[in-house]
Write an enzyme that holds these catalytic residues in place. Structure first.
Site: not given
Ligand code: PLP
Length: 373
Positions: A72, A149, A324
């Protein structure tokens, strides 16, 4: 009750070798890497060794890897940095990106033009549309995730990297779900930025890294210290960094064996669950998608609404593709973007090399028991 963890795209359990190096670091290597004495030098050496090993695995320069707290943070740093320091006035992205990318872009949408590429029912973009959008003269950043994801859908990362280079655009890819699962040669790939998060590949939480290709100097978001060569102030998470490097080393060493095994587990699960629910559909594309993610769309029925609840009370951990709010279940923005029928229920099962066939059989047995009630 034996719990079954099929939510490895959300996070993964630590593996013993990682716990071991982290425990050792936490208890023995406590110095501050900025201190010049013995303990400081020891801590600094551990951080730099981890950086060297990570750079080697991705075939990139040591100076292009910066440790951060998470993907993030990495994604926010890149998007804000590209606008602030690299003259980006236009961003091309997709509606199926992770919220940390979409929100970072949204925060800047008064300063830049934002173009969302269309995605098809499997979540795939069209290269022709991207190429057409890249005809603009405006300085552009393309931000497209390598592996989605929720769906597991992948992008043709080489073609997109080459296209961006050819058209003079910067290219960022959120590679979180690909790192440690697909090979990535950053010397061969003309890509400018990638992000990673250790807890997605059996490393610890709270540590990640960002790759910033040397030609693109961006200024830090965090100020007040010279750590990470002035890119990110703050005392380093040494045990996290060491644990991340160890987790990656194991992931790379076992890349093909893990992939083959996880595919077997996923195929077995899919084959068995299809026997229980004939009108089951797959969201995404299993052929070209990543091996650890399986997003299933369950038909509307008297069990589907309570699917997540029933899985949980039966010890099966998976992830809902919906949120939800006020008692009304709504598909995620990714599912909405691919046109998923909101009357159906999407659930993401995601696997790791730590799962077993016995767990699949047990999960199927438990699912059978509550859907047949
Ligand atoms: N980008 C993707 C594709 C993710 O799956 C995630 C985690 O859910 C993130 C970014 C964020 O990662 P972090 O948990 O290290 O902030």
């Amino acid at each position: 009750m034996q719990r079954i963890y099929f939510d490895n795209a959300a996070t993964t359990p630590l593996i013993p070798e990682v716990v071991e190096v982290m425990t050792q670091t936490l208890s023995e290597n406590f110095g501050n890497p900025s201190s010049i004495h013995f303990y400081g030098r020891n801590a600094k050496a551990a951080v730099e060794e981890a950086r060297r090993n990570i750079a080697k695995m991705f075939n990139c320069s040591i100076g292009d890897i910066f440790f951060t707290s998470s993907a993030t943070e990495s994604n926010n740093l890149i998007i804000h940095g590209a606008i602030k320091d690299l003259g980006v006035k236009r961003i091309i992205t997709s509606p199926t990106e992770h919220p940390c990318v979409l929100k970072a872009i949204e925060q800047c949408d008064a300063e830049v033009e934002v173009v969302f590429l269309k995605v098809d029912q499997q979540g795939k973009i069209k290269l022709e549309e991207l190429a057409a959008q890249l005809e603009s003269e405006t300085k552009t950043l393309v931000s497209l995730m390598y592996v989605n994801n929720e769906l597991g859908t992948t992008i043709p990362i080489s073609e997109i990297s080459n296209l961006c280079q050819e058209k003079g655009a910067l290219f960022h890819s959120d590679t979180v779900q690909a790192i440690g699962k697909l090979p990535l040669d950053l010397d061969a790939l003309p890509i400018n930025f990638i992000s990673a998060s250790a807890h997605k590949f059996h490393g610890p939480k709270g540590i990640g890294f960002v790759f910033i290709n040397g030609n693109n100097q961006i200024t830090p978001a965090m100020l007040g210290g010279a750590q990470e060569r002035n890119m990110r102030a703050g005392t380093e998470n040494i045990a996290g960094i060491v644990g991340m490097a160890k987790a990656l080393e194991l992931a790379f060493a076992e890349l093909e064996t893990r992939k083959k095994y996880i595919l077997e587990i996923r195929e077995h699960f899919l084959k068995e669950i299809k026997k229980l629910i004939p009108d089951l559909r797959v969201n995404g594309d299993l052929e070209t998608g990543i091996h650890h993610i399986l997003n299933l769309s369950f038909p509307e029925s008297n069990f589907s609404d309570l699917m997540m609840f029933n899985l949980d009370i039966n010890g099966v951990c998976a992830s809902a593709g919906s949120a939800c709010s006020s008692g009304i279940s709504k598909d995620s923005s990714v599912l909405e973007a691919i046109g998923h029928d909101p009357k159906r229920k999407a659930i993401r099962f995601s696997f790791s090399h730590l799962n077993t066939k016995q767990e699949v059989d047990l999960a199927i047995e438990r699912i059978a028991s509550f859907i047949n009630k």
